[in-house]
Scaffold this active site. Structure first.
Site, short mmCIF file in Angstrom:
data_model
loop_
_atom_site.label_atom_id
_atom_site.label_comp_id
_atom_site.label_asym_id
_atom_site.label_seq_id
_atom_site.Cartn_x
_atom_site.Cartn_y
_atom_site.Cartn_z
N GLU A 113 -7.08 2.94 4.92
CA GLU A 113 -7.63 1.64 4.47
C GLU A 113 -9.11 1.76 4.14
O GLU A 113 -9.91 0.86 4.41
CB GLU A 113 -7.41 0.55 5.53
CG GLU A 113 -6.05 0.51 6.17
CD GLU A 113 -4.94 0.08 5.24
OE1 GLU A 113 -5.22 -0.16 4.05
OE2 GLU A 113 -3.80 -0.02 5.70
N SER A 150 -0.02 -0.34 12.99
CA SER A 150 0.08 -0.02 11.57
C SER A 150 1.35 -0.61 10.97
O SER A 150 1.33 -1.17 9.87
CB SER A 150 0.07 1.49 11.35
OG SER A 150 -1.17 2.06 11.68
#
Length: 392
Positions: A371, A98
């Site tokens: 996301e 990430s």
């Protein structure tokens, strides 16, 4: 500390479809993960600390903006190389991937694609080396799946913009040097602005008590009458399509990264099943365990084929947002199911920090939501095939 014995599965000989450069990039990342990340990641996750000591290493293996042109400090690699780097890093930990994804796809990408030449030269080289770390401000406390409803806004004050609002669930926020922030102007049009650490009224409180992505730093971006210089506005694209273009790049990386987490869980479970003796033989010799393992490698292989084809399409400039959504949704769903099955193979040992599986499982609970949630991606596919939006 257990040695990292990971062996990557390649049931359909997909290495034959990769270039020498692809394999070199992947092997360099894999070697770094084994040497630098695996020995420290369980302790970092237990302590809920981001291991800042790995930032230089991530930069050295090209994890920050690998597809950014060399003139701006990137490695100038293709999209498959980017995917393979994300796969190997997430094999180590989703939270560390990430950090790299945000830096690459959500900070460097918009500055490269939407920024001015001056902005590219000012920020991209420092982001590529990790001297600057960035974050991406889109999600708000009341606007997640509907980012167009954001209330963060800026007003033109003549020689600067005045920014107000808040963003939530922001990776890298607690330590970021800059943030690419999406906000509405006085006409309600969404624009990107580069906000720098140290600007008065800009704070980044950390989010604590997470059960997931514990080795990743998450926080908020709060703007209280922040004066942003006009030259910090991204000039070359505005509207909701601008941040969504960044998310396409990030989701592409996730589609590859999730495969890494799945491969690690599968490899751990396979090795354990061969070594664990019950009723006088390895549990790998029992039908139910073979069923689990056979289904795991089948699903991993399908995901690998999808990701590779998506990478080819992205290299050709043909990958659609809907295709990227499908891969993100499918591959993360695949990975979280494999983590749960692998945990069962390990029995009680599967919940301990001696093995990576429970950490992967908890991390993937975030990956399946951020996301774009699992359900939203399904509706993106639905819209694409029917032409009818289910969002309104």
């Amino acid at each position: 500390m257990k040695p990292d014995l990971f062996t990557a599965p390649d049931y359909y000989n997909l290495d034959d479809l990769l270039s020498d450069e692809h394999k070199m990039v992947r092997e360099a990342t894999r070697a770094w993960v084994k040497k630098e990340l695996s020995p420290i990641i369980e302790d970092a996750a237990q302590k809920a600390e981001f291991p800042k000591s790995i930032v230089n290493g991530l930069a050295e293996i090209g994890a920050f903006g690998p597809y950014i042109p060399e003139e701006y400090g990137g490695a100038g690699l293709d999209q498959i190389s980017y995917g393979l780097i994300m796969q190997e890093i997430e094999r180590g930990d989703s939270g560390v991937r990430s950090t790299a994804s945000v830096q690459s796809s959500l900070v460097m990408y918009p500055i490269w694609k939407y920024g001015s030449e001056e902005q590219r030269k000012k920020y991209l080289p420092k982001l590529a080396t990790g001297e600057f770390m960035g974050s991406f401000g889109l999600t708000e406390p009341d606007h997640g799946s509907n980012p167009g409803g954001m209330i963060t806004n800026f007003k033109d004050k003549g020689d600067h913009y005045l920014l107000n609002g808040a963003k939530m669930w922001i990776s890298n926020a607690p330590f970021c040097d800059i943030a690419v922030v999406w906000a509405k102007n006085e006409e309600g049009r969404i624009h990107g602005l580069i906000v720098e650490r140290g600007m008065e009224g800009f704070t980044t409180p950390e989010t604590h008590n997470k059960w997931s992505l514990r080795a990743s730093a998450t926080g908020e971006l709060i703007f209280n009458d922040v004066k942003v210089p006009k030259e910090n506005l991204l000039p070359n694209k505005n509207g909701l399509g601008a941040p969504l273009g960044c998310l396409d790049s990030a989701r592409f990386g996730i589609a590859w990264g999730a495969i890494g987490a799945a491969m690690d869980c599968y490899d751990t479970a396979l090795r354990y099943a061969k070594e664990r003796i019950q009723f006088d033989k390895p549990i790998a010799g029992y039908q139910l365990q073979q069923k689990k393992l056979a289904e795991m490698i089948t699903e991993i292989t399908k995901a690998q084929l999808m990701a590779l084809r998506l990478g080819q399409l992205k290299n050709e400039g043909k990958a659609t947002s809907a295709q990227i959504s499908m891969a993100k949704r499918n591959n993360v769903d695949m990975a979280i199911k494999i983590a749960r099955e692998a945990r069962q193979i390990l029995g009680g040992m599967g919940i301990t920090g001696e093995y990576s599986i429970m950490r992967h499982m908890m991390n993937l609970e975030s990956v399946i939501t951020y996301e774009g949630t699992h359900d939203i991606h399904l509706l993106i596919t639905g819209l694409d095939i029917t032409g009818i939006s289910a969002f309104k």
